[in-house]
Design a protein around this motif. Structure first.
Motif, PDB file in Angstrom:
ATOM      1  N   ILE A 113       0.793  -1.231   0.000  1.00 60.28           N
ATOM      2  CA  ILE A 113       0.000   0.000   0.000  1.00 60.28           C
ATOM      3  C   ILE A 113       0.825   1.281   0.000  1.00 60.28           C
ATOM      4  O   ILE A 113       0.319   2.340  -0.363  1.00 60.28           O
ATOM      5  N   GLU A 114       2.091   1.229   0.427  1.00 60.45           N
ATOM      6  CA  GLU A 114       2.914   2.445   0.451  1.00 60.45           C
ATOM      7  C   GLU A 114       3.463   2.757  -0.932  1.00 60.45           C
ATOM      8  O   GLU A 114       3.690   1.863  -1.744  1.00 60.45           O
ATOM      9  N   ALA A 115       3.721   4.035  -1.181  1.00 58.57           N
ATOM     10  CA  ALA A 115       4.205   4.465  -2.498  1.00 58.57           C
ATOM     11  C   ALA A 115       5.678   4.137  -2.710  1.00 58.57           C
ATOM     12  O   ALA A 115       6.120   3.886  -3.835  1.00 58.57           O
ATOM     13  N   SER A 116       6.458   4.151  -1.623  1.00 56.08           N
ATOM     14  CA  SER A 116       7.890   3.843  -1.705  1.00 56.08           C
ATOM     15  C   SER A 116       8.417   3.696  -0.280  1.00 56.08           C
ATOM     16  O   SER A 116       7.689   3.943   0.686  1.00 56.08           O
ATOM     17  N   GLY A 117       9.686   3.301  -0.157  1.00 57.81           N
ATOM     18  CA  GLY A 117      10.278   3.236   1.177  1.00 57.81           C
ATOM     19  C   GLY A 117      11.011   1.943   1.443  1.00 57.81           C
ATOM     20  O   GLY A 117      11.255   1.129   0.547  1.00 57.81           O
ATOM     21  N   ALA A 118      11.368   1.759   2.705  1.00 61.82           N
ATOM     22  CA  ALA A 118      12.170   0.605   3.128  1.00 61.82           C
ATOM     23  C   ALA A 118      11.264  -0.604   3.363  1.00 61.82           C
ATOM     24  O   ALA A 118      11.003  -1.004   4.502  1.00 61.82           O
ATOM     25  N   PHE A 119      10.761  -1.168   2.267  1.00 60.74           N
ATOM     26  CA  PHE A 119       9.859  -2.319   2.336  1.00 60.74           C
ATOM     27  C   PHE A 119      10.405  -3.410   1.417  1.00 60.74           C
ATOM     28  O   PHE A 119       9.850  -3.700   0.356  1.00 60.74           O
ATOM     29  N   THR A 120      11.523  -3.992   1.837  1.00 63.71           N
ATOM     30  CA  THR A 120      12.245  -4.963   1.013  1.00 63.71           C
ATOM     31  C   THR A 120      11.327  -6.066   0.510  1.00 63.71           C
ATOM     32  O   THR A 120      10.574  -6.666   1.271  1.00 63.71           O
ATOM     33  N   GLY A 121      11.399  -6.309  -0.781  1.00 65.61           N
ATOM     34  CA  GLY A 121      10.631  -7.386  -1.387  1.00 65.61           C
ATOM     35  C   GLY A 121       9.241  -7.002  -1.847  1.00 65.61           C
ATOM     36  O   GLY A 121       8.556  -7.809  -2.481  1.00 65.61           O
ATOM     37  N   GLU A 122       8.820  -5.771  -1.544  1.00 66.86           N
ATOM     38  CA  GLU A 122       7.472  -5.355  -1.925  1.00 66.86           C
ATOM     39  C   GLU A 122       7.482  -4.549  -3.233  1.00 66.86           C
ATOM     40  O   GLU A 122       8.518  -4.065  -3.671  1.00 66.86           O
ATOM     41  N   VAL A 123       6.306  -4.412  -3.822  1.00 69.61           N
ATOM     42  CA  VAL A 123       6.140  -3.703  -5.089  1.00 69.61           C
ATOM     43  C   VAL A 123       4.995  -2.712  -4.938  1.00 69.61           C
ATOM     44  O   VAL A 123       3.938  -3.050  -4.402  1.00 69.61           O
ATOM     45  N   SER A 124       5.217  -1.480  -5.379  1.00 70.96           N
ATOM     46  CA  SER A 124       4.208  -0.430  -5.210  1.00 70.96           C
ATOM     47  C   SER A 124       3.283  -0.346  -6.418  1.00 70.96           C
ATOM     48  O   SER A 124       3.596  -0.828  -7.515  1.00 70.96           O
ATOM     49  N   LEU A 125       2.152   0.303  -6.196  1.00 70.50           N
ATOM     50  CA  LEU A 125       1.204   0.523  -7.284  1.00 70.50           C
ATOM     51  C   LEU A 125       1.799   1.402  -8.376  1.00 70.50           C
ATOM     52  O   LEU A 125       1.542   1.195  -9.565  1.00 70.50           O
ATOM     53  N   GLY A 126       2.612   2.385  -7.973  1.00 72.35           N
ATOM     54  CA  GLY A 126       3.259   3.238  -8.965  1.00 72.35           C
ATOM     55  C   GLY A 126       4.162   2.448  -9.892  1.00 72.35           C
ATOM     56  O   GLY A 126       4.225   2.709 -11.102  1.00 72.35           O
ATOM     57  N   MET A 127       4.887   1.476  -9.328  1.00 74.92           N
ATOM     58  CA  MET A 127       5.747   0.622 -10.154  1.00 74.92           C
ATOM     59  C   MET A 127       4.913  -0.195 -11.136  1.00 74.92           C
ATOM     60  O   MET A 127       5.275  -0.343 -12.305  1.00 74.92           O
ATOM     61  N   LEU A 128       3.797  -0.704 -10.653  1.00 72.44           N
ATOM     62  CA  LEU A 128       2.934  -1.513 -11.512  1.00 72.44           C
ATOM     63  C   LEU A 128       2.377  -0.680 -12.667  1.00 72.44           C
ATOM     64  O   LEU A 128       2.288  -1.153 -13.802  1.00 72.44           O
ATOM     65  N   LYS A 129       2.025   0.562 -12.377  1.00 75.78           N
ATOM     66  CA  LYS A 129       1.491   1.423 -13.424  1.00 75.78           C
ATOM     67  C   LYS A 129       2.539   1.725 -14.488  1.00 75.78           C
ATOM     68  O   LYS A 129       2.203   1.958 -15.656  1.00 75.78           O
ATOM     69  N   GLU A 130       3.815   1.702 -14.095  1.00 76.32           N
ATOM     70  CA  GLU A 130       4.900   1.899 -15.071  1.00 76.32           C
ATOM     71  C   GLU A 130       4.859   0.826 -16.162  1.00 76.32           C
ATOM     72  O   GLU A 130       5.322   1.036 -17.276  1.00 76.32           O
TER      73      GLU A 130
END
Length: 249
Positions: free
Chosen positions: A67-84
């Motif tokens: 759910i977060e846009a970015s940050g120290a969340f190793t192994g996770e993927v953001s919605l912004g990345m998916l939209k790319e």
């Protein structure tokens, strides 16, 4: 009239060669004119989906996100990345995420809210286990899963989403709810939404997910409140998935 949808969830399956083969076959054989068609590929293959499906009429999406846009969340993927990578949709609360990774109703509601905020359409998965069905609490379980989202995003938010009813006991087991069993739960889900907004309830797409295959799709899709399918194993079989899409169209 609601537009049908068929979504293929590949789960953690496939390789570059298979993805190339499947998407090429889908692009050549699925028109996606009278039904929405979506492929939920594993993260590494989303670039192929974007490359091969662009301008085909077939959409693609992600099986999960954070759910977060970015940050120290190793192994996770953001919605912004998916939209790319052109993802229009994202699954939320698939039973495997709930049972294997501990996602709660509240977490799923937060993910729906995050997806809507990012301009990605969430496909909210709800469903009961075999034990819950045999105990007669299917409506209680499914109702609470839907209500948790309604409480956070309201009818307007859920109206911008898709719901997929997937009886946990029918996923990957070869068992399928009878068309009438599935219809009954779909009608109940629509009723829960209608308690907040009847217009939204009438318009929202509700898919059935639970070992949908080429031989069961047509009868399931003929039910009044079943607007298509969230397809697992059969979406990895090129001809079978095309047959399911044609049943929806």
């Amino acid at each position: 009239m609601r537009r049908p949808m068929v979504a293929g969830n590949w789960k953690m399956n496939g390789d570059k060669a298979l993805v190339q083969q499947l998407l090429g076959h889908f692009k050549s054989n699925i028109r996606a004119e009278n039904a929405d068609v979506v492929i939920f590929a594993p993260y590494p293959f989303l670039y192929q989906a974007e490359e091969l499906l662009s301008a085909s009429g077939i959409e693609w999406g992600a099986q999960n996100f954070y759910i977060e846009a970015s940050g120290a969340f190793t192994g996770e993927v953001s919605l912004g990345m998916l939209k790319e990578f052109g993802c229009k949709y994202a699954l939320v609360g698939h039973s495997e995420r709930r049972t294997l990774f501990g996602e709660t109703d509240e977490m799923c509601a937060a993910k729906v809210k995050a997806a809507l905020g990012a301009g990605v359409i969430p496909v909210l998965c709800v469903g009961e286990t075999l034990e819950q069905r045999e105990s007669g609490v299917t409506e209680d379980v499914v109702g609470q899963q839907v209500k948790a989202v309604l409480e956070l995003v309201g009818a307007e938010g859920i109206g911008q989403s898709v719901i997929a009813y997937e009886p946990v006991w029918a996923i990957g087991t070869g068992k399928t709810a009878t068309p009438q069993q599935a219809q009954d739960v779909h009608a109940y889900i629509r009723k829960v939404v209608a308690e907040q907004n009847a217009e939204v309830a009438e318009k929202i797409q509700i898919l059935y997910g639970g070992s949908v295959n080429a031989s069961t799709a047509e009868e399931l899709f003929a039910m009044t409140d079943i607007d298509g399918g969230l397809v697992g194993g059969a979406s990895l079989k090129a001809d079978d998935f095309v047959t399911i899409c044609k049943a929806a169209e």
